[in-house]
Design an enzyme around this catalytic site. Structure first.
Site, PDB file in Angstrom:
ATOM      1  N   ASP A 127       0.848  -1.187   0.000  1.00  0.00           N
ATOM      2  CA  ASP A 127       0.000   0.000   0.000  1.00  0.00           C
ATOM      3  C   ASP A 127       0.890   1.247   0.000  1.00  0.00           C
ATOM      4  OD1 ASP A 127      -2.750   1.187   0.460  1.00  0.00           O
ATOM      5  OD2 ASP A 127      -1.714   1.962   2.221  1.00  0.00           O
ATOM      6  N   GLU A 184       1.568   0.314  -4.995  1.00  0.00           N
ATOM      7  CA  GLU A 184       1.124   1.591  -5.549  1.00  0.00           C
ATOM      8  C   GLU A 184       2.326   2.528  -5.677  1.00  0.00           C
ATOM      9  OE1 GLU A 184      -3.294   2.410  -3.923  1.00  0.00           O
ATOM     10  OE2 GLU A 184      -1.801   2.184  -2.340  1.00  0.00           O
TER      11      GLU A 184
END
Length: 662
Positions: free
Chosen positions: A336, A362
């Site tokens: 994340d 990400e």
């Protein structure tokens, strides 16, 4: 509060106090050694609570002082078998005492407020040690499916018994919808054909009361509390830490035996708490990046960001991912907000794990960070990973296909939008360098950012945005259901025939929608109740044609190397984008020719065409005999029908794949 860096620079402090040995409760039947890194503590005690893991207003059974050793390590050895014993640390600093949970705890009590010593061997299901783990020949063979444990089986039509719906155990049961032939749960995933299951956070997170399991107690889990322990709300008994561990291992083993690899969504970029976090109580300010004025930076948008570049923070992350990979046999990690991790840490994570473990995340952050962008694992810095398999989500292909995630009513290629062609092409070649792309025309990136296709995760939607079905309705509220279905299928066709590693958000294959009880579509449903988030299995029966189309797309991809070439060089050499000529008056059409013979693919030479317009287009392919293997309704690599003309018609909002016949 201690002003940590008043005397030392961060670098000097790390050099003085770095420690590279084992930390936490080091268990054996004969004794347990407890080690805590707390360099500036005046004293450290360990407190024991017997087998009581949930009554937090009681006095401890026993208190022992720990001994300071070296490099900031406090240690104590307790004889006897402590399996099942609950404990915490008391850190005294500047006349104030702080009770903390061991950051290295491998088991905790309900709601994670007390650590527990555990014999992990006793949590192994029968057959765990030697069960077969599926292998992929290449990371490019992965087809990732993102799913939340609770959402997937909480629906009354999941076929899962009430006592295990939304739990680890419910997730791996043999289920179907209302005694019909509609498969649910893992049977659905097996039928669909995906081979990698990405689970939304399954570590112990904060903002959900594990004592209660009801409609209004919901959280995705992006609020980390105890990083090395499974989340208790997914277990059948959150009071017994052995249960949550064993049930997660059972889930993983079952998925492995069914042929799925398991990826864990991890959130080392921030913690749920800041001032009152266990990290901060142990050593204030060290674990977090701060601004020049000393306040906490908030690159995560969640109140803080971990300083991954510091020695003991980096060590904690490395130890944690190794623990999950070794103890739980996790096959991959989705990071994340990976854009908040420094590049060196991500490289060391990659090198610390086996080559067959997937790593991706990400390539962005949620807000500004004091760390120089050039040192962060942002999408724009993927070239710094050289040829390491560290993947980054492509927002280029995501928004080119369906429109911006930041403007809910703005569409993309599948909505007939303008000037998305070059960005679609860029997505097709997995953001690598290609001879036929005009980079100045791209929507976001202006340069190829991936060295190799295995560094790119291509996707259309994910958990933290509107589902693609809801996005389509918001962009074109007056469009018909049939038109939106065509758009969805076109999106799937682009995604699953593009190079790189494809990623599917759970439910896109059955037109999943997230609406509240007032019919409002929810974009970020991280704390929305089950009514919004649950996987509604009746939709599979209703939209079975869409499911079957995705199933055939996945099988086509798995069968043919032409859609998952190994290198940027191979992609550049074996894909030629079509130039439609001056007399071609259509926009929003992308086509290419691929040469399968050069990559040992039995399909041979094929043409792939995507039409985002709401009307049919005609393409001159300068060849006069083809077999259609994919159109708007069906996919059959043996051929659906033949075309005996150089002029090929591509229906409105659809994909067409043709095999050249000589």
């Amino acid at each position: 509060m201690v002003k940590l860096f008043e005397k030392y620079s961060v670098e000097d402090f790390d050099e003085l106090y770095k420690y590279d040995g084992k930390l936490g409760a080091i268990y054996s039947k004969e004794k347990t050694i407890f080690k805590l890194w707390a360099p500036l503590a005046d004293s450290v005690k360990i407190i024991f609570f017997g087998n009581d893991g949930y009554r937090y207003n009681i006095a401890p059974d026993k208190v022992e002082s720990m001994e300071y050793k070296e490099n900031g390590i406090w240690e104590i050895e307790i004889l006897g078998d402590l399996n099942g014993e609950f404990y915490n640390y008391i850190i005294k600093r500047e006349e104030t005492e702080y009770e903390v949970v061991d950051p290295y705890a491998k088991a905790v009590g309900v709601n994670g407020n007390r650590g527990m010593v555990i014999d992990l061997r006793e949590t192994n299901p029968l057959g765990w040690e030697n069960h077969k783990i599926p292998q992929l020949d290449s990371p490019l063979d992965a087809i990732i499916y993102e799913v939340n444990v609770r959402d997937f089986t909480i629906d009354d039509n999941s076929g899962v018994h009430n006592d295990i719906k939304g739990k680890f155990k419910g997730f791996h049961k043999d289920t179907s919808y209302l005694e019909s032939e509609i498969k649910t749960g893992v049977n659905h995933l097996k039928e669909l054909g995906v081979n990698v299951i990405q689970l939304l956070p399954i570590f112990d997170y904060k903002n959900l009361n594990e004592m209660y399991f009801n409609e209004n107690e919901y959280n995705w889990g992006y609020d980390p509390l105890n990083y090395n322990v499974p989340e208790g709300s997914y277990s059948t008994n959150p009071y017994n830490s052995e249960v949550r561990i064993r049930e997660l291992k059972e889930l993983i083993m079952n998925l492995h035996e069914l042929g799925f690899k398991v990826v864990m969504d991890v959130v080392y970029n921030h913690t749920a708490d800041t001032e009152n976090s266990n990290f901060n109580k142990i050593l204030p300010k060290y674990y977090y990046r701060t601004k020049k004025d000393g306040s906490y930076s908030n690159g995560s948008g969640c109140g803080n960001e971990l300083a991954t570049e510091r020695f003991m923070v980096r060590k904690f992350i490395l130890d944690s991912v190794r623990f999950w990979a070794e103890e739980y046999k996790i096959d991959g990690f989705r990071f994340d907000l990976m854009g908040l991790y420094d590049i060196e840490t991500m490289k060391l994570i990659r090198l610390a794990l086996k080559n067959d473990i997937l790593i991706y995340g990400e390539g962005w952050k949620a807000d500004t960070s004091p760390m120089d962008n050039k040192k962060l694992s942002l999408k724009e810095n993927v070239n710094c990973f050289e040829n390491l398999q560290i993947g980054v989500f492509s927002d280029d292909i995501r928004d080119a296909i369906k429109g911006s995630v930041f403007e809910k009513e703005k569409g993309g290629f599948i909505n007939g939008g303008n000037d998305f062609e070059e960005t679609i092409k860029f997505g097709i070649v997995a953001s690598t360098n290609h001879k036929d792309i005009s980079y100045e025309k791209l929507k976001y990136s202006k340069n190829p950012w991936a060295n190799e296709p295995y560094q790119v995760i291509s996707y259309v939607s994910a958990h933290d945005d509107y589902t693609i079905w809801d996005k389509l309705a918001l962009v074109e509220p007056i469009s018909t259901i049939k038109e939106r279905i065509r758009m969805n299928k076109l999106a799937g066709a682009i995604l699953l025939t593009s190079q790189g590693i494809p990623f599917l958000h759970s439910g896109d294959e059955i037109l999943r929608s997230k609406k509240d009880k007032h019919g409002i579509r929810i974009k970020n449903s991280y704390i929305s109740p089950d009514h919004v988030n649950k996987f509604r299995w009746k939709r599979k029966e209703k939209y079975l044609e869409v499911f079957k189309y995705y199933k055939k797309l996945i099988q086509l991809r798995k069968n043919h190397k032409i859609f998952r070439m190994d290198s940027a060089k191979s992609i550049n050499e074996n894909i030629d984008f079509l130039r439609f000529g001056k007399n071609f008056n259509e926009s929003n059409v992308v086509g290419y020719v691929a040469y399968g013979n050069n990559v040992n693919d039995s399909l041979g030479k094929i043409a792939v065409i995507f039409n985002g317009n709401k009307h049919e287009v005609e393409i001159n392919l300068e060849h006069n005999r083809f077999t259609v293997i994919l159109d708007d309704n069906d996919i059959n690599e043996n051929g659906i029908y033949e075309v005996n003309s150089s002029i090929v018609k591509v229906k409105a909002i659809s994909a067409l794949i043709l095999k050249y016949i000589y």
